[in-house]
Write a protein that holds these residues in place. Structure first.
Motif: not given
Length: 266
Positions: A159-170, A136-142, A15-18, A148-152
């Motif tokens: 997206f990063s926070f939402l990715g982790r939320i979805i991962w935990i809930l799933m 943390n890996l899911v957060m980084t990928i998100s 994750v740190m490398g990414m 890439i999608i928003t350029n923001s």
């Protein structure tokens, strides 16, 4: 546990490398000054989130001692009550500092980040290590996908926070059962939470304030950018590699053994 610790260390390094690669990529896409200001803006959010840190240790202890159902109501009440207070303080400070970002970004990022932390602490109490390993890996990928999608950067972190939320809930096994309890029954939980939160907050306060101090005292966005993108990244990477696996996996396991009076395993 050894396997979990080695896996956590490997994933943390990955994750740190990414994230290093992501910041190198950002340095070609965005000016150093803008990067410095943005990560200082994110520091403002991080400072508020630190005040929630004590809940994690208290939840783990309460779950190990079989008191989780009694304290769950107070966890929900205290967490979101504190969220409202901290958000008001952050908005006031935001107005004083005068960041160029819209106030709605601060509110949105802080709210989603708080929800992520709220669920992550519940999952930590249940010790669902398979979910915790990859949070943390899911957060980084998100984060990559979001940028890439928003350029923001704002929406990338969202997206990063939402990715982790979805991962935990799933994939987590959170089964909150609320049992009525009065203040007297949970005073130990409240005391532990307060002490832990203050410890985490003050131990990390000056690191997170450093960017704001550089901006306020020197008003030099170039120096700020170098600090945020290079110096701080290296510092937190070393902290994460050596501290994160122990704090996230080993210490909760030790807490469980102590509650069971299994001192040989400790």
């Amino acid at each position: 546990m050894k396997k979990v610790l080695f896996s956590a260390s490997f994933i943390t390094i990955l994750v740190m490398g990414m994230r290093f690669l992501f910041k190198i990529y950002l340095s070609y896409k965005i000016s150093q000054e803008v990067l410095g200001i943005f990560y200082t803006f994110m520091d403002l959010i991080s400072i508020g989130i630190m005040l929630f840190a004590g809940f994690r240790d208290s939840l783990i202890k309460a779950y190990d001692e079989g008191e989780f159902e009694k304290i769950l109501y107070w966890y929900i009440f205290m967490f979101w009550g504190l969220f409202g207070i901290v958000l008001i303080i952050e908005v006031i400070y935001y107005k004083i500092v005068g960041f160029k970002y819209s106030l709605i970004y601060l509110i949105l990022l802080f709210t989603v980040n708080s929800l992520m932390v709220f669920l992550s602490y519940l999952n930590a109490a249940f010790k669902v290590y398979k979910v915790m390993l990859f949070e943390n890996l899911v957060m980084t990928i998100s984060l990559f996908i979001g940028f890439i999608i928003t350029n923001s950067l704002v929406f990338a972190f969202l997206f990063s926070f939402l990715g982790r939320i979805i991962w935990i809930l799933m994939f987590s096994k959170i089964k909150p059962l609320i049992k009525k309890s009065n203040f007297y029954e949970v005073r130990s939980f409240l005391k532990n939470t307060l002490l832990s939160s203050l410890m985490y907050f003050f131990s990390s306060l000056f690191v997170s304030l450093s960017g704001l101090l550089i901006l306020k005292l020197f008003n030099d966005s170039v120096v700020l950018g170098e600090y945020q993108v290079v110096v701080r990244s290296v510092f937190f990477s070393l902290v994460s590699v050596f501290v994160y696996p122990l704090n996230t996996f080993l210490f909760p396991e030790i807490s469980k053994f102590i509650s069971q009076r299994n001192f040989f395993e400790v």
